[in-house]
Design an enzyme around this catalytic site. Structure first.
Site, PDB file in Angstrom:
ATOM      1  N   GLY A  48     -44.203  28.748  26.274  1.00 19.32           N
ATOM      2  CA  GLY A  48     -43.324  28.388  27.379  1.00 19.32           C
ATOM      3  C   GLY A  48     -42.633  27.061  27.113  1.00 19.32           C
ATOM      4  CG  HIS A  49     -43.505  24.740  24.231  1.00 18.27           C
ATOM      5  ND1 HIS A  49     -44.733  25.309  24.479  1.00 18.27           N
ATOM      6  CD2 HIS A  49     -43.461  24.503  22.909  1.00 18.27           C
ATOM      7  CE1 HIS A  49     -45.397  25.398  23.336  1.00 18.27           C
ATOM      8  NE2 HIS A  49     -44.642  24.917  22.365  1.00 18.27           N
ATOM      9  CB  ALA A  50     -37.728  24.957  22.760  1.00 22.58           C
ATOM     10  NE  ARG A  95     -41.575  27.417  20.379  1.00 18.88           N
ATOM     11  CZ  ARG A  95     -41.655  27.046  19.123  1.00 18.88           C
ATOM     12  NH1 ARG A  95     -42.817  26.933  18.549  1.00 18.88           N
ATOM     13  NH2 ARG A  95     -40.590  26.718  18.451  1.00 18.88           N
ATOM     14  CB  ILE A 120     -37.261  21.580  25.558  1.00 16.48           C
ATOM     15  CG1 ILE A 120     -36.538  20.602  24.637  1.00 16.48           C
ATOM     16  CG2 ILE A 120     -36.413  21.924  26.792  1.00 16.48           C
ATOM     17  CD1 ILE A 120     -35.280  21.176  24.002  1.00 16.48           C
TER      18      ILE A 120
END
Length: 132
Positions: A48-50, A95, A120
């Site tokens: 749940g982030h980049a 992802r 992020i």
């Protein structure tokens, strides 16, 4: 999506079992951090982030799970279920990891040490960051 690709991890197999080896140029970056996820309930998700700076390779050491990658426009689902296959994820790719099988172990090889400032964690902020 150009920022992700499957990587075949060399393996040796004989009557004693299999050995997978990550060395030299197996992955496209130097490893600065290794971590793994385990005992993840099947109805949970991770990620749940980049990352702005970190490149990663995700490997299913045991069991299976799906990695959902997104570049702000396109989304791709990749099932990982072989310990000699890794999913390379470049920078600026959102992802999520879900659908963990019982006993799944998710290994992550990372190009950077942990730095919260380069994550992020909000999808709308991610789309703005990558210009989508």
């Amino acid at each position: 999506m150009q920022n992700i690709s499957l990587i075949n991890i060399p393996k040796v197999h004989d009557h004693r079992g299999s050995l997978a080896v990550v060395e030299n140029n197996t992955i496209p970056f130097g490893i600065k951090r290794i971590y793994y996820l385990y005992d993840v309930p099947s109805d949970s998700y991770r990620g749940g982030h980049a990352h702005k700076e970190q490149e990663s390779v995700i490997i299913a050491l045991s069991g299976s799970f799906e990695v959902i990658t997104n570049d702000g426009i396109n989304e791709k689902r990749t099932l990982l279920n072989k310990p000699n296959m890794g999913l390379y994820i470049s920078t600026n790719v959102w992802r999520e990891i879900e659908n963990f099988s019982s006993g799944a172990v998710c290994l992550v090889l990372a190009s950077t040490e942990f730095n919260e400032a380069e994550y992020i964690r909000d999808y709308e902020e991610f789309k703005l960051f990558v210009g989508r």
